[in-house]
Write a protein that holds these residues in place. Structure first.
Motif, PDB file in Angstrom:
ATOM      1  N   LYS A 261      -3.632  -1.697  -7.341  1.00 59.38           N
ATOM      2  CA  LYS A 261      -4.048  -1.106  -8.602  1.00 59.38           C
ATOM      3  C   LYS A 261      -2.835  -0.516  -9.307  1.00 59.38           C
ATOM      4  O   LYS A 261      -1.915  -0.014  -8.673  1.00 59.38           O
ATOM      5  CB  LYS A 261      -5.099  -0.015  -8.339  1.00 59.38           C
ATOM      6  CG  LYS A 261      -5.828   0.505  -9.555  1.00 59.38           C
ATOM      7  CD  LYS A 261      -6.902   1.514  -9.131  1.00 59.38           C
ATOM      8  CE  LYS A 261      -7.689   2.038 -10.331  1.00 59.38           C
ATOM      9  NZ  LYS A 261      -8.700   3.045  -9.930  1.00 59.38           N
ATOM     10  N   TRP A 262      -2.855  -0.583 -10.654  1.00 59.76           N
ATOM     11  CA  TRP A 262      -1.775  -0.005 -11.456  1.00 59.76           C
ATOM     12  C   TRP A 262      -2.300   1.240 -12.171  1.00 59.76           C
ATOM     13  O   TRP A 262      -2.095   2.352 -11.728  1.00 59.76           O
ATOM     14  CB  TRP A 262      -1.236  -1.057 -12.433  1.00 59.76           C
ATOM     15  CG  TRP A 262      -0.053  -0.608 -13.246  1.00 59.76           C
ATOM     16  CD1 TRP A 262       0.735   0.487 -13.041  1.00 59.76           C
ATOM     17  CD2 TRP A 262       0.480  -1.272 -14.394  1.00 59.76           C
ATOM     18  NE1 TRP A 262       1.727   0.553 -13.991  1.00 59.76           N
ATOM     19  CE2 TRP A 262       1.602  -0.508 -14.831  1.00 59.76           C
ATOM     20  CE3 TRP A 262       0.127  -2.421 -15.104  1.00 59.76           C
ATOM     21  CZ2 TRP A 262       2.359  -0.867 -15.949  1.00 59.76           C
ATOM     22  CZ3 TRP A 262       0.884  -2.782 -16.208  1.00 59.76           C
ATOM     23  CH2 TRP A 262       1.982  -2.021 -16.620  1.00 59.76           C
ATOM     24  N   PHE A 263      -3.030   1.063 -13.236  1.00 56.19           N
ATOM     25  CA  PHE A 263      -3.544   2.198 -13.998  1.00 56.19           C
ATOM     26  C   PHE A 263      -4.619   2.932 -13.192  1.00 56.19           C
ATOM     27  O   PHE A 263      -5.530   2.325 -12.653  1.00 56.19           O
ATOM     28  CB  PHE A 263      -4.119   1.725 -15.328  1.00 56.19           C
ATOM     29  CG  PHE A 263      -3.146   0.887 -16.106  1.00 56.19           C
ATOM     30  CD1 PHE A 263      -1.969   1.436 -16.588  1.00 56.19           C
ATOM     31  CD2 PHE A 263      -3.394  -0.452 -16.333  1.00 56.19           C
ATOM     32  CE1 PHE A 263      -1.063   0.665 -17.289  1.00 56.19           C
ATOM     33  CE2 PHE A 263      -2.486  -1.233 -17.032  1.00 56.19           C
ATOM     34  CZ  PHE A 263      -1.317  -0.680 -17.519  1.00 56.19           C
ATOM     35  N   GLY A 264      -4.456   4.229 -13.099  1.00 61.66           N
ATOM     36  CA  GLY A 264      -5.437   5.028 -12.373  1.00 61.66           C
ATOM     37  C   GLY A 264      -5.275   5.013 -10.881  1.00 61.66           C
ATOM     38  O   GLY A 264      -6.114   5.569 -10.165  1.00 61.66           O
ATOM     39  N   ALA A 265      -4.206   4.390 -10.372  1.00 61.29           N
ATOM     40  CA  ALA A 265      -4.002   4.342  -8.930  1.00 61.29           C
ATOM     41  C   ALA A 265      -3.591   5.707  -8.392  1.00 61.29           C
ATOM     42  O   ALA A 265      -2.956   6.507  -9.083  1.00 61.29           O
ATOM     43  CB  ALA A 265      -2.933   3.310  -8.591  1.00 61.29           C
ATOM     44  N   GLU A 266      -3.963   5.976  -7.161  1.00 66.46           N
ATOM     45  CA  GLU A 266      -3.549   7.203  -6.497  1.00 66.46           C
ATOM     46  C   GLU A 266      -2.049   7.135  -6.182  1.00 66.46           C
ATOM     47  O   GLU A 266      -1.506   6.048  -5.985  1.00 66.46           O
ATOM     48  CB  GLU A 266      -4.330   7.394  -5.197  1.00 66.46           C
ATOM     49  CG  GLU A 266      -5.818   7.650  -5.404  1.00 66.46           C
ATOM     50  CD  GLU A 266      -6.076   8.980  -6.105  1.00 66.46           C
ATOM     51  OE1 GLU A 266      -5.342   9.958  -5.803  1.00 66.46           O
ATOM     52  OE2 GLU A 266      -6.993   9.036  -6.960  1.00 66.46           O
ATOM     53  N   PRO A 267      -1.370   8.278  -6.129  1.00 70.50           N
ATOM     54  CA  PRO A 267       0.050   8.268  -5.741  1.00 70.50           C
ATOM     55  C   PRO A 267       0.248   7.583  -4.397  1.00 70.50           C
ATOM     56  O   PRO A 267      -0.574   7.704  -3.484  1.00 70.50           O
ATOM     57  CB  PRO A 267       0.390   9.764  -5.663  1.00 70.50           C
ATOM     58  CG  PRO A 267      -0.573  10.419  -6.598  1.00 70.50           C
ATOM     59  CD  PRO A 267      -1.855   9.625  -6.472  1.00 70.50           C
ATOM     60  N   ARG A 268       1.342   6.860  -4.287  1.00 69.32           N
ATOM     61  CA  ARG A 268       1.624   6.103  -3.072  1.00 69.32           C
ATOM     62  C   ARG A 268       2.524   6.909  -2.144  1.00 69.32           C
ATOM     63  O   ARG A 268       3.218   7.832  -2.575  1.00 69.32           O
ATOM     64  CB  ARG A 268       2.296   4.779  -3.438  1.00 69.32           C
ATOM     65  CG  ARG A 268       1.374   3.818  -4.174  1.00 69.32           C
ATOM     66  CD  ARG A 268       2.071   2.488  -4.442  1.00 69.32           C
ATOM     67  NE  ARG A 268       2.573   1.880  -3.223  1.00 69.32           N
ATOM     68  CZ  ARG A 268       1.836   1.203  -2.346  1.00 69.32           C
ATOM     69  NH1 ARG A 268       0.530   1.033  -2.566  1.00 69.32           N
ATOM     70  NH2 ARG A 268       2.376   0.676  -1.273  1.00 69.32           N
ATOM     71  N   PRO A 269       2.529   6.561  -0.852  1.00 66.51           N
ATOM     72  CA  PRO A 269       3.423   7.263   0.077  1.00 66.51           C
ATOM     73  C   PRO A 269       4.880   7.009  -0.271  1.00 66.51           C
ATOM     74  O   PRO A 269       5.219   6.053  -0.979  1.00 66.51           O
ATOM     75  CB  PRO A 269       3.060   6.653   1.435  1.00 66.51           C
ATOM     76  CG  PRO A 269       2.389   5.357   1.124  1.00 66.51           C
ATOM     77  CD  PRO A 269       1.695   5.543  -0.179  1.00 66.51           C
ATOM     78  N   ALA A 270       5.743   7.857   0.240  1.00 63.04           N
ATOM     79  CA  ALA A 270       7.171   7.737  -0.060  1.00 63.04           C
ATOM     80  C   ALA A 270       7.733   6.396   0.380  1.00 63.04           C
ATOM     81  O   ALA A 270       8.660   5.866  -0.239  1.00 63.04           O
ATOM     82  CB  ALA A 270       7.940   8.873   0.606  1.00 63.04           C
ATOM     83  N   SER A 271       7.156   5.834   1.448  1.00 60.42           N
ATOM     84  CA  SER A 271       7.600   4.524   1.925  1.00 60.42           C
ATOM     85  C   SER A 271       6.410   3.811   2.549  1.00 60.42           C
ATOM     86  O   SER A 271       5.611   4.435   3.253  1.00 60.42           O
ATOM     87  CB  SER A 271       8.714   4.680   2.963  1.00 60.42           C
ATOM     88  OG  SER A 271       9.228   3.416   3.352  1.00 60.42           O
ATOM     89  N   PRO A 272       6.247   2.507   2.300  1.00 61.19           N
ATOM     90  CA  PRO A 272       5.100   1.783   2.875  1.00 61.19           C
ATOM     91  C   PRO A 272       5.124   1.823   4.397  1.00 61.19           C
ATOM     92  O   PRO A 272       6.181   1.632   5.016  1.00 61.19           O
ATOM     93  CB  PRO A 272       5.300   0.352   2.358  1.00 61.19           C
ATOM     94  CG  PRO A 272       6.158   0.480   1.152  1.00 61.19           C
ATOM     95  CD  PRO A 272       7.071   1.646   1.422  1.00 61.19           C
ATOM     96  N   GLU A 273       3.978   2.055   4.982  1.00 57.86           N
ATOM     97  CA  GLU A 273       3.895   2.101   6.447  1.00 57.86           C
ATOM     98  C   GLU A 273       4.297   0.784   7.082  1.00 57.86           C
ATOM     99  O   GLU A 273       4.810   0.763   8.202  1.00 57.86           O
ATOM    100  CB  GLU A 273       2.469   2.465   6.878  1.00 57.86           C
ATOM    101  CG  GLU A 273       2.044   3.891   6.531  1.00 57.86           C
ATOM    102  CD  GLU A 273       0.650   4.205   7.026  1.00 57.86           C
ATOM    103  OE1 GLU A 273       0.063   3.339   7.719  1.00 57.86           O
ATOM    104  OE2 GLU A 273       0.150   5.311   6.742  1.00 57.86           O
ATOM    105  N   THR A 274       4.061  -0.322   6.375  1.00 52.53           N
ATOM    106  CA  THR A 274       4.337  -1.642   6.944  1.00 52.53           C
ATOM    107  C   THR A 274       5.814  -2.003   6.919  1.00 52.53           C
ATOM    108  O   THR A 274       6.211  -2.988   7.541  1.00 52.53           O
ATOM    109  CB  THR A 274       3.549  -2.719   6.182  1.00 52.53           C
ATOM    110  OG1 THR A 274       3.812  -2.572   4.776  1.00 52.53           O
ATOM    111  CG2 THR A 274       2.064  -2.593   6.441  1.00 52.53           C
ATOM    112  N   ILE A 275       6.642  -1.247   6.197  1.00 51.16           N
ATOM    113  CA  ILE A 275       8.088  -1.433   6.287  1.00 51.16           C
ATOM    114  C   ILE A 275       8.580  -0.468   7.352  1.00 51.16           C
ATOM    115  O   ILE A 275       8.745   0.721   7.119  1.00 51.16           O
ATOM    116  CB  ILE A 275       8.779  -1.188   4.935  1.00 51.16           C
ATOM    117  CG1 ILE A 275       8.226  -2.147   3.873  1.00 51.16           C
ATOM    118  CG2 ILE A 275      10.291  -1.382   5.077  1.00 51.16           C
ATOM    119  CD1 ILE A 275       8.863  -1.977   2.500  1.00 51.16           C
TER     120      ILE A 275
END
Length: 463
Positions: free
Chosen positions: A435-449
Motif C-alpha cells: 500500500k502507498w497512500f494511507g499505509a502504516e509507517p514501515r519498520p526501519a529495515s525489512p525483516e526479510t533483509i
C-alpha cells in the motif's frame, strides 16, 4: 597533550609507510565468508545454489560451489540456504528535499534542515537495502563526504548537485513574484540554478562538478506538482542542452535529463544525454534510439498508480489535477511499450517528503516493479543496471572506482544483501509494501533483509 598526540600520530603514519605492502594487506583486509547461500549475481535469471562467497576488505575475493579457504580469524556467516544478492541501487532520489512542498522549502527551510533530513534519509535508504543512491538533484558533495568518512551512516552517494533548468521550468523553485535573476534559497545553497543561455548552462554545470557532483541533471520537461511548468514543456534550446552535455564530457561524466514528452526524450538523446529520467512517453522508436546511443531510463512506476489523483498536492490544486489527468492519459502505454521494446531501466522512487513517507513509497515502488515486469526484470533493475549507470560517471568523477557495483562477482565491491527467501518465488522478501497512500509507517529495515553489507562492512545482521 596535543604535542604527544601529534607525535603518536606521526609515528603511526611512519610505521604504516615502513610496513611492506603485503603485510599491510594482511593487517588491513579482514575476511568475511558467506557459506550455504544461493546467489543472484545481478545479471542472470537464476540462482547459484549452495555457494560460498569470500569478502576480503571491501571487495569480493572469491565465489565457489566448493569450500573456500580463509585465514585464521575470518568471520563466517552461515547463510542457511538464503539468497545472497547485490545491494540495491536507487537511481533517482532526492535525499535533501523533505517537502512538504517546494514553496515551503524555498521560504521556510535553512541549510540545517536540509542537512539533517539528508542524514536521516541516507540511513533509511541503507537500511532498506540500498547500498548505492544516485541523487537526482539538490544534494552536493558534503553528504557523500560525511558518509564516506564514517561520520554518518548511508549508501554510496552519487549527487547531481543543483538542478539545472530554465526560468519557469521544473527547476524554478523561486517564490511566485521573485524578480528574474534574483537569488533564491535553492540557488544560494546550490540546490537549483536557473539557466537561460549557453553560457549559464556551462557556468552552472561546471560549478556543480566543483561542488561535488558526479553527473549533471537537466530539467527538460515540466512536471505535475509544480507551480509554473506544464508537463508538456520543452524547456531550453537544443544548444543549451548540448552545452550541459559538453560540460559533462569535459569531466568524463554524463547528463541525466528530466524528460516527459517524446519530443523531449528524442531531443535529449540526440544531444548526448545518457540517462532519461521518468520518460513516460517511452515507445519503441525511443527504444531504438536509446540502444543506438547506449542510454538508460529510470521511471517512477508510482506515477501509474490508480490512486495518484488522490494525492492532496494534486487533488486539491486544480492546475495540478488537470495536469495529472492529462499526463495519465498520455502516458498509459509506457508499461506495454517497455515490455515490447525493453531497454536498460534503472530503479527510481523520486520521493520528496518525510523519511517515513519515503520509506513507504520505496517499498511500494519495489512492489510495482514486480507487478508490472516480474521478478527477474525487477531484480536486474534494482542491481546491475544501476551499477552500469553509476559507472558512467567515469574515471575522474566516480568516487568509487575500485570495483563494480550491482553484481556478485570476483573483484566487485562487497555490497551484499542476504534475503530470507527466494525473490523469484516470493518477491516480497526484497522489502515490498502492498500500500502507498494511507499505509502504516514501515519498520526501519525489512525483516526479510537479514544481512546488509556495504563496502565490506556489516550494517545489519539478524541471523
Amino acid at each position: 597533550m596535543l604535542y604527544r598526540n601529534l607525535i603518536g600520530t606521526a609515528l603511526l603514519v611512519l610505521t604504516i609507510l615502513a610496513t611492506p605492502a603485503h603485510a599491510q594487506d594482511k593487517q588491513e583486509q579482514p575476511q568475511v565468508l558467506f557459506t550455504n547461500v544461493n546467489i543472484f549475481n545481478g545479471t542472470e535469471n537464476k540462482l547459484y545454489e549452495n555457494h560460498q562467497v569470500l569478502v576480503e576488505g571491501n571487495l569480493i575475493k572469491a565465489i565457489s560451489a566448493g569450500e573456500i579457504e580463509t585465514r585464521s580469524g575470518a568471520t563466517v556467516i552461515d547463510g542457511g540456504g538464503k539468497t545472497l544478492t547485490p545491494g540495491f541501487i536507487e537511481n533517482h532520489a532526492h535525499l535533501m528535499l523533505m517537502g512538504p512542498s517546494l514553496p515551503a522549502m524555498e521560504a521556510n527551510v535553512t541549510w540545517e534542515d536540509f542537512g539533517i533530513h539528508g542524514t536521516k534519509m541516507a540511513e533509511m535508504y541503507l537500511m532498506q537495502g540500498f547500498t548505492t543512491v544516485r541523487d537526482a538533484g539538490g544534494g552536493n558533495g558534503g553528504l557523500r563526504r560525511a558518509i564516506d568518512s564514517g561520520m554518518i551512516i548511508g549508501p554510496r552517494y552519487y549527487p547531481s548537485a543543483a538542478f539545472i533548468g530554465t526560468r519557469g521550468g521544473h527547476a524554478d523553485f523561486a517564490n511566485y513574484t521573485a524578480p528574474v535573476g534574483q537569488s533564491t534559497n535553492f540557488s544560494r545553497l546550490n540546490m537549483a540554478q536557473e539557466v537561460d543561455n549557453v553560457g549559464d548552462a556551462q557556468k552552472y554545470g561546471r560549478n556543480n562538478f566543483r561542488m561535488g557532483a558526479t553527473q549533471l541533471k537537466y530539467m527538460q520537461s515540466g512536471g505535475v506538482v509544480s507551480a509554473f511548468d506544464p508537463w508538456q514543456l520543452l524547456a531550453g534550446s537544443q544548444e543549451e542542452i548540448e552545452a550541459v552535455v559538453q560540460v559533462a564530457n569535459e569531466y568524463g561524466s554524463y547528463v541525466m535529463a528530466h524528460s516527459y514528452r517524446k519530443e523531449a526524450i528524442m531531443n535529449a538523446l540526440k544531444a548526448g544525454v545518457r540517462s532519461i529520467e521518468h520518460g513516460f512517453a517511452f515507445d519503441c522508436e525511443i527504444a531504438e534510439l536509446m540502444k543506438e546511443k547506449n542510454a538508460f531510463i529510470t521511471t517512477n512506476l508510482t506515477a501509474f498508480d490508480p490512486g495518484l489523483l488522490d494525492i492532496p498536492a494534486i487533488r486539491d490544486v486544480p492546475a495540478s489535477l488537470a495536469k495529472a489527468k492529462s499526463a495519465s492519459a498520455t502516458f498509459a502505454n509506457y508499461v506495454p511499450n517497455m515490455k515490447e521494446c525493453p531497454v536498460k531501466r534503472g530503479f527510481q522512487v523520486d520521493c520528496v517528503g518525510s523519511v517515513t513517507a519515503c520509506n513507504i513509497q520505496i517499498a511500494y515502488e519495489k512492489k510495482l516493479n514486480n507487478d508490472f515486469f516480474g521478478p527477474f526484470a525487477s531484480l536486474v533493475t534494482l542491481t546491475s543496471v544501476g551499477g552500469e549507470i553509476a559507472a558512467m560517471s567515469g574515471d575522474f568523477m566516480n568516487p568509487y572506482p575500485d570495483g563494480k557495483l550491482g553484481v556478485v562477482e570476483k573483484g566487485a565491491y562487497a555490497d551484499l544483501l542476504l534475503l530470507d527467501g527466494n525473490p523469484f518465488e516470493d518477491f516480497s522478501v526484497v522489502g515490498t509494501g502492498d500500500k502507498w497512500f494511507g499505509a502504516e509507517p514501515r519498520p526501519a529495515s525489512p525483516e526479510t533483509i537479514r544481512v546488509i553489507m556495504k563496502d565490506g562492512v556489516i550494517y545489519k545482521n539478524t541471523l
